[in-house]
Design an enzyme around this catalytic site. Structure first.
Site, PDB file in Angstrom:
ATOM      1  N   SER A  79       0.832  -1.195   0.000  1.00  0.00           N
ATOM      2  CA  SER A  79       0.000   0.000   0.000  1.00  0.00           C
ATOM      3  C   SER A  79       0.873   1.254   0.000  1.00  0.00           C
ATOM      4  O   SER A  79       1.783   1.376   0.814  1.00  0.00           O
ATOM      5  CB  SER A  79      -0.902  -0.026   1.231  1.00  0.00           C
ATOM      6  OG  SER A  79      -1.728   1.087   1.203  1.00  0.00           O
ATOM      7  N   GLY A  80       0.569   2.159  -0.920  1.00  0.00           N
ATOM      8  CA  GLY A  80       1.319   3.406  -0.981  1.00  0.00           C
ATOM      9  C   GLY A  80       2.577   3.328  -1.815  1.00  0.00           C
ATOM     10  O   GLY A  80       3.340   4.282  -1.893  1.00  0.00           O
ATOM     11  N   THR A  86      -1.482   2.631  -7.913  1.00  0.00           N
ATOM     12  CA  THR A  86      -2.572   3.356  -8.558  1.00  0.00           C
ATOM     13  C   THR A  86      -2.034   4.446  -9.473  1.00  0.00           C
ATOM     14  O   THR A  86      -2.520   4.642 -10.591  1.00  0.00           O
ATOM     15  CB  THR A  86      -3.491   3.963  -7.485  1.00  0.00           C
ATOM     16  OG1 THR A  86      -3.938   2.892  -6.656  1.00  0.00           O
ATOM     17  CG2 THR A  86      -4.684   4.645  -8.095  1.00  0.00           C
ATOM     18  N   ASN A 146      -1.111   5.460   3.089  1.00  0.00           N
ATOM     19  CA  ASN A 146      -1.271   6.163   1.820  1.00  0.00           C
ATOM     20  C   ASN A 146      -2.439   7.117   1.939  1.00  0.00           C
ATOM     21  O   ASN A 146      -3.503   6.747   2.394  1.00  0.00           O
ATOM     22  CB  ASN A 146      -1.536   5.092   0.736  1.00  0.00           C
ATOM     23  CG  ASN A 146      -1.668   5.688  -0.647  1.00  0.00           C
ATOM     24  OD1 ASN A 146      -1.675   6.907  -0.823  1.00  0.00           O
ATOM     25  ND2 ASN A 146      -1.748   4.813  -1.624  1.00  0.00           N
ATOM     26  N   SER A 162      -5.385   5.788  -0.562  1.00  0.00           N
ATOM     27  CA  SER A 162      -5.249   4.339  -0.643  1.00  0.00           C
ATOM     28  C   SER A 162      -6.492   3.714  -1.275  1.00  0.00           C
ATOM     29  O   SER A 162      -7.622   4.049  -0.902  1.00  0.00           O
ATOM     30  CB  SER A 162      -5.051   3.787   0.773  1.00  0.00           C
ATOM     31  OG  SER A 162      -4.911   2.391   0.700  1.00  0.00           O
ATOM     32  N   SER A 163      -6.260   2.834  -2.247  1.00  0.00           N
ATOM     33  CA  SER A 163      -7.409   2.167  -2.874  1.00  0.00           C
ATOM     34  C   SER A 163      -7.961   1.159  -1.879  1.00  0.00           C
ATOM     35  O   SER A 163      -7.239   0.289  -1.414  1.00  0.00           O
ATOM     36  CB  SER A 163      -6.976   1.437  -4.137  1.00  0.00           C
ATOM     37  OG  SER A 163      -6.043   2.207  -4.841  1.00  0.00           O
ATOM     38  N   GLY A 196      -2.513  -3.165  -2.092  1.00  0.00           N
ATOM     39  CA  GLY A 196      -1.223  -3.799  -1.818  1.00  0.00           C
ATOM     40  C   GLY A 196      -1.198  -4.462  -0.456  1.00  0.00           C
ATOM     41  O   GLY A 196      -2.083  -4.259   0.371  1.00  0.00           O
ATOM     42  N   GLU A 235      -0.644  -5.196   3.223  1.00  0.00           N
ATOM     43  CA  GLU A 235      -0.918  -4.175   4.217  1.00  0.00           C
ATOM     44  C   GLU A 235      -0.713  -4.724   5.633  1.00  0.00           C
ATOM     45  O   GLU A 235      -1.273  -5.764   5.964  1.00  0.00           O
ATOM     46  CB  GLU A 235      -2.370  -3.727   4.037  1.00  0.00           C
ATOM     47  CG  GLU A 235      -2.683  -2.383   4.600  1.00  0.00           C
ATOM     48  CD  GLU A 235      -4.043  -1.894   4.091  1.00  0.00           C
ATOM     49  OE1 GLU A 235      -4.081  -0.881   3.387  1.00  0.00           O
ATOM     50  OE2 GLU A 235      -5.048  -2.540   4.399  1.00  0.00           O
TER      51      GLU A 235
HETATM   52  N1  LIG Z   1       5.168   8.166  -9.931  1.00  0.00           N
HETATM   53  C1  LIG Z   1       4.831   8.938  -8.933  1.00  0.00           C
HETATM   54  N2  LIG Z   1       5.141  10.238  -8.981  1.00  0.00           N
HETATM   55  C2  LIG Z   1       4.805  11.059  -7.960  1.00  0.00           C
HETATM   56  N3  LIG Z   1       4.144  10.651  -6.874  1.00  0.00           N
HETATM   57  C3  LIG Z   1       3.817   9.365  -6.769  1.00  0.00           C
HETATM   58  C4  LIG Z   1       4.118   8.445  -7.796  1.00  0.00           C
HETATM   59  N4  LIG Z   1       3.652   7.240  -7.441  1.00  0.00           N
HETATM   60  C5  LIG Z   1       3.074   7.392  -6.230  1.00  0.00           C
HETATM   61  N5  LIG Z   1       3.163   8.676  -5.806  1.00  0.00           N
HETATM   62  C6  LIG Z   1       2.632   9.239  -4.577  1.00  0.00           C
HETATM   63  O1  LIG Z   1       2.362   8.165  -3.724  1.00  0.00           O
HETATM   64  C7  LIG Z   1       1.022   8.162  -3.309  1.00  0.00           C
HETATM   65  C8  LIG Z   1       0.512   6.759  -3.198  1.00  0.00           C
HETATM   66  O2  LIG Z   1       0.498   6.159  -4.454  1.00  0.00           O
HETATM   67  P1  LIG Z   1      -0.621   5.135  -4.882  1.00  0.00           P
HETATM   68  O3  LIG Z   1      -0.397   4.869  -6.276  1.00  0.00           O
HETATM   69  O4  LIG Z   1      -1.928   5.606  -4.457  1.00  0.00           O
HETATM   70  O5  LIG Z   1      -0.235   3.869  -4.052  1.00  0.00           O
HETATM   71  P2  LIG Z   1      -0.884   2.454  -4.017  1.00  0.00           P
HETATM   72  O6  LIG Z   1      -1.960   2.484  -5.054  1.00  0.00           O
HETATM   73  O7  LIG Z   1       0.219   1.546  -4.362  1.00  0.00           O
HETATM   74  O8  LIG Z   1      -1.391   2.240  -2.702  1.00  0.00           O
HETATM   75  C9  LIG Z   1       0.292   8.944  -4.348  1.00  0.00           C
HETATM   76  O9  LIG Z   1      -0.825   9.559  -3.824  1.00  0.00           O
HETATM   77  C10 LIG Z   1       1.329   9.949  -4.796  1.00  0.00           C
HETATM   78  O10 LIG Z   1       1.340  11.055  -3.915  1.00  0.00           O
HETATM   79 MG   LIG Z   2      -3.873   2.200  -4.892  1.00  0.00          MG
END
Ligand SMILES: Nc1ncnc2c1ncn2[C@@H]1O[C@H](COP(=O)(O)OP(=O)(O)O)[C@@H](O)[C@H]1O
Ligand SMILES: [Mg+2]
Length: 1045
Positions: free
Chosen positions: A124-125, A129, A174, A177-178, A406, A408
């Site tokens: 997660s995070g 996404t 996060n 977080s989804s 992810g 968690e």
């Molecule tokens: N490629 C990226 N560039 C900039 N910020 C990112 C990037 N990937 C993730 N982040 C930051 O990390 C946070 C969490 O990412 P997210 O994709 O929501 O995580 P996950 O879906 O894996 O839980 C996002 O809200 C963003 O702020």
């Molecule tokens: Mg996500």
């Protein structure tokens, strides 16, 4: 792995050269872990990650797998120019990027026409996404589109903010977080344009609606609504702007998050709803539901003195009923009572305070959860392929995008974490299956020398969770269904009994002292592939049951809100069958997901989280090492290094590169392996660069393949020319064949027809001949079937012949000889024809001519065959008169008075006595004739008295007119000679009507001189006409042999 479609046009090359300088900075460390010198060292691996991370190089490959480290800051690498940079460029030529994976997958889908999927994993995070959004954006921007597809691309993109608003929340890990799993299919047509999409969602963390851990929030949408909506909207929903007023939003004590602008997001979401195609009513209904959940949270209960539960917040309740569009009193009762069916009878029993609270929460969760599912369905409808053509799915391919929650580990882990982590186990298993295990198995089956790599296979954990009857999920289900007192604790006991001995399972009771200290009695611990997690069993049973009181369901079924009436179906209330338990449901949906993923060609993005504090630039080595370990990245690398960068089935390899070698082009006839070996020999592959397996070629270095790919690109125009040539040749050939075929068909048809006609004619002829012969044989018989044809034919042909040979004039007496059967008819015809001719002739005849003819007829009757002179005269016409009018004396004419001279002719009169010849004119009148001597009428002969007219049968012109001698006035018979004797006698006899009185005597002619005296005229033959007195006083006439006249 794929390497298709590199751009090698001049422009492309220049671009690459220019960019190589630009990307020099990218080459910090190694871009591909495969190139790492010490590939067995975890330290070297992490060091490479760190060095690149420090330079904001967040992407690195392990072969075809993309490792991505969350930068926690905006990087300038997602622009449109960057997208263009990666478009159509070979995977390894340019710095690693999520766009490279996207592009590569897209091209593989297009060229190989095989469905693809991109699996994004990480805790997660870690950035899953975000990565999935970048991929989606890449397709939306770079794929060819038309207007319709542009709307589709927009909808695909806009589905994200909507789903995130309703399905994402701030957690400790996060901020966005989804809280649901998402698998999205993007469908492309054969041209590579996106034509449709479909989303599958997995287990939304519904418990968040009613409870949040400290520092976490409820789903974004609640905060967005409260912060973003205008006052009017809020007042229609009876909401206050302050989230603190709502019990469902205060549990985590975290109403605002600095990184999130709820107000802005509200705008984004409402706009997105519009793009996706939500009507105003639908949006209103959706917001009503969201608001109703908040009101539900604020619905409170009191406990009466007798232990009865009642609702203390009546106004809330009325708003609730209004927003949910249900009957208020029914809702009120359903919230405080439950319906039981005992022995077929329905009973209402009041709920205790706790039961009422949990019934309320269950309703909130159900309403929210089902609305979320409805939302996904609604989005799916708007992304669905509309065009009929595409519905067949022909020629279209799919790229699947998996972004699921992810791994968690929280302070308190419950049912949701259990499910999430189980899901991650499954994905890891798939990863192992598709990369590590399958790779190793492939080397084995192909018979390639190979050093096995050890890796942890998490199947054992998956089995622990999901095995039928023995797995944790089965035990949980069983516990939920078991009659009697069940509670979370009894479930834990059951677990201990059943899976207690499992190496990946521990409870407080089973643990050793050290572990026992960090575990509570209500927890069990699973040793996941990604780490240890303690799960608190409290709430497991309830959440698995996911029960909603039946009377609450009934109330919801009555709702006038369209969305809710879709979500709560009447059948559900009627159907007494227990729905599937939540965990089993989840397990089954995961199984289906695995099948979907297995059917596609996978690409991987492995996301790593550099620190827990969401801070940019911080690289927490321990945390990263942990993730590298559980993601199996080292094993992944080792397998890749030990193996070959590229493999392809012989036929595919040969098919693609055969134009590069004369022996294999255009087709290789021998064994495939020999073909491939000929080809690589020709290309100059060194022995260490490749290996030939049983059905595949393995190429160790990407570089080798690039060179080959370059050569192929250079060769393409040549191939295109050949293809063009052969296609044109083929086209012409096919055209020729078509024409030839058509000609043959026409020819054979025509010939057939001709032959049939000929045969018919022959048959007919044979028949005819037969009938003819038969007819001939029977020709003498009566007309009968045997001879009818023959006789008809004979008649017919005679008639035909006759028609052509009819005599043309009355004089023509010829007539075809008739066959016996038509003799009679022929005779009739002849007469008829003759008559006809005669009639025609007569009609044509003029009066003069008629007269002539009549005279001629009379002449014929008189003289034909009687007088030798006659035939000579036939051809000569009779004249009206032989004397002109002036030749007759006027005196004579006066004497004759009114009597008209009908005919006049010069004659010689011989005296009866001396036979003296005297020239006289003989004039015939109507009733008499006169002999005229110049002006004097010498003798008048009345026709009435005429006794006879005598002529000889010879060629002479002698004629005797016999008159009575008694009459003294008469001078006796007149002996005349006339050159036109035939004419004269004819006319005279006709005028006198005395044709019967004409005598033609072959011998002498007697005539009366006086009453008693007779004279005789004798005729002899001589050379010329002579009339003289002969012996015995006769008149002797010498008649010539040839007519003197
Ligand atoms: N490629 C990226 N560039 C900039 N910020 C990112 C990037 N990937 C993730 N982040 C930051 O990390 C946070 C969490 O990412 P997210 O994709 O929501 O995580 P996950 O879906 O894996 O839980 C996002 O809200 C963003 O702020
Ligand atoms: Mg996500």
């Amino acid at each position: 792995m794929r390497y298709q479609g590199r751009e090698v046009d001049v422009e492309g090359r220049v671009r690459l050269v220019m960019e190589s300088a630009l990307t020099a900075r990218d080459r910090v460390g190694v871009q591909d872990f495969v190139l790492l010198e010490n590939y067995n060292s975890e330290a070297a691996f992490i060091e490479n990650l760190r060095r690149r991370f420090r330079e904001n190089l967040i992407y690195t490959y392990i072969g075809s797998v993309l490792v991505s480290v969350n930068p926690y800051k905006e990087l300038e690498i997602y622009s449109k120019q960057q997208m263009e940079r990666y478009r159509g460029v070979s995977f390894y030529e340019i710095s690693p990027h999520v766009y490279a994976i996207s592009d590569n997958t897209y091209r593989a889908m297009k060229t190989e026409r095989k469905d693809q999927c991109i699996l994004i994993s990480g805790e997660s995070g870690a950035g899953k996404t975000e990565a999935s959004k970048k991929i989606l954006l890449y397709y939306a921007v770079t794929c060819p589109t038309n207007d319709r597809m542009e709307t589709l691309g927009n909808r695909l993109l806009q589905s994200n903010p909507v789903l995130e608003a309703f399905g994402n929340a701030k957690t400790l890990r996060n901020d966005n977080s989804s809280r649901f799993g998402k698998y999205m299919d993007i469908q492309f047509d054969f041209k590579g344009a996106p034509i449709g999409g479909h989303i599958l969602n997995y287990l939304l963390e519904k418990s968040r609606v009613v409870h949040q851990n400290h520092g976490e929030r409820n789903f974004h949408i609640f905060y967005q609504l409260l912060d973003g909506a205008d006052d009017d909207l809020l007042s229609t929903l009876n909401l206050e702007r302050n989230p603190q007023s709502y019990r469902y939003l205060v549990k985590g004590n975290c109403p605002r998050v600095s990184s999130i602008s709820d107000k802005n997001n509200w705008k984004v979401v409402t706009k997105a709803l519009d793009v996706i195609g939500f009507s105003t009513e639908e949006v209103q209904e959706l917001l009503d539901i969201i608001a109703s959940v908040l009101h539900l949270g604020n619905t409170l209960f009191g406990e009466g003195e007798e232990g009865e539960t009642y609702i203390t917040t009546e106004t809330q309740l009325s708003w609730l009923a209004k927003l949910l569009r249900v009957d208020g009193s029914a809702l009120k009762e359903a919230l405080t009572h439950k319906k039981l069916t005992a022995k077929g009878e329905e009973m209402i029993s009041p709920l205790s305070f706790e039961q009422a609270v949990s019934a309320r929460d269950a309703l909130a969760k159900a309403v929210y959860g089902r609305t979320f599912n409805w939302l996904v369905e609604k989005i799916n409808r708007s992304l669905a392929i509309k065009d009929e053509i595409y519905h067949s799915g022909k020629g279209s391919s799919v790229i699947g995008l998996l972004d699921i929650y992810g791994f968690e580990v929280l302070q308190h882990n419950s049912f949701e974490q259990f499910c999430i982590n189980y899901c991650n186990e499954k994905l890891q298993q798939l990863f192992i299956e598709l990369t590590l295990r399958s790779e190793q198995e492939e080397y084995e089956t192909e018979g390639i020398a190979w050093e096995p790599v050890q890796y942890f296979d998490n199947k054992i954990i998956c089995d622990l969770i999901e095995e039928k009857h023995k797995g944790i999920i089965s035990i949980l289900d069983e516990e939920c269904l078991r009659p009697g007192e069940t509670c979370d604790a009894s479930f834990l006991e059951k677990l201990e009994d059943t899976v207690g001995g499992h190496p990946h399972f521990v409870t407080h009771k089973l643990a050793n002292g050290k572990t026992r200290r960090v575990m509570s009695r209500e927890e069990f611990r699973l040793l996941h592939y990604a780490g240890e997690v303690n799960y608190n069993v409290s709430g497991f049973l309830d959440k698995n049951n996911d029960l909603l009181n039946r009377n609450l369901k009934e109330v919801m079924c009555q709702s006038d809100n369209q969305i809710l009436s879709c979500c709560f179906r009447r059948e559900e209330v009627i159907d007494q069958k227990r729905p599937e338990m939540a965990a089993s449901q989840f397990k089954n949906s995961l199984m289906r997901l695995m099948e979907i993923l297995r059917s596609k060609e996978p690409s991987y993005v492995r996301c790593i989280k550099p620190n827990d504090a969401k801070q940019p630039g911080r690289f927490d080595e321990v945390l990263v090492r942990h993730q590298v370990k559980y993601l199996g990245l080292m094993e992944n690398l080792r397998v890749r290094r030990a193996g070959f960068a590229y493999r392809r089935r012989f036929e595919a390899f040969l098919q693609r590169y055969k134009p590069l070698c004369p022996e294999t082009w255009p087709s290789w006839q021998g064994k495939l392996v020999d073909g491939v070996s000929t080809l690589v020999n020709h290309l100059g592959y060194k022995a260490e660069e490749f290996k030939l397996g049983r059905s595949k070629i393995f190429i160790r270095f990407p570089k080798t393949l690039f060179t080959t790919e370059d050569a192929l690109e250079a060769k393409k125009p040549e191939i295109a020319l050949i293809l063009q040539k052969s296609w044109r040749g083929y086209r012409e050939w096919a055209k020729y064949q078509r024409i030839r075929h058509a000609v043959i068909v026409i020819q054979s048809g025509w010939r057939g027809m001709k032959a049939r006609r000929r045969a018919n004619r022959r048959r007919h002829a044979a028949e005819l001949i037969r009938r003819f012969i038969k007819g001939f044989i029977y020709r003498q018989e009566e007309y009968c079937p045997e001879n009818e044809y023959f006789l008809d034919h004979v008649r017919c042909s005679f008639l035909k012949k006759l028609s052509k040979n009819l005599p043309r004039s009355v004089l023509d007496k010829s007539w075809p000889t008739a066959p016996p059967s038509v003799v009679e008819a022929s005779e009739h015809l002849q007469t008829l024809h003759m008559r006809n001719m005669v009639i025609k002739y007569c009609r044509r005849v003029q009066p003069e001519w008629k007269k002539q003819m009549m005279q001629k007829v009379v002449a014929s009757e008189l003289f034909k065959d009687q007088k030798e002179l006659y035939p000579q005269t036939v051809g000569r016409l009779f004249l009206d008169s032989r004397l002109e009018r002036e030749q007759i004396s006027l005196k004579v004419l006066q004497t004759l008075g009114s009597e008209k001279v009908q005919y006049g002719v010069n004659v010689v009169k011989y005296d009866r006595r001396g036979f003296k010849p005297r020239a006289r004119q003989l004039l015939l009148l109507n009733t008499f004739a006169v002999l005229v001597d110049r002006t004097k009428i010498k003798q008048r002969i009345d026709y009435s008295t005429l006794r006879g007219i005598s002529v000889s049968s010879h060629r002479d012109g002698m004629v005797v007119l016999h008159v009575p001698c008694e009459d003294s006035k008469q001078k006796g018979d007149a002996v005349l000679h006339c050159s036109h004797v035939i004419e004269l006698v004819t006319k005279l006899s006709m005028l006198a009507s005395k044709t019967n009185y004409v005598n033609i005597s072959p011998g002498s002619i007697r005539f009366a001189i006086t009453r008693s005296k007779e004279g005789i005229i004798d005729f002899i033959r001589g050379s010329e006409l002579k009339v003289a007195k002969g012996k015995r006083g006769h008149l002797l006439v010498t008649t010539p042999q040839i007519a003197a006249t």
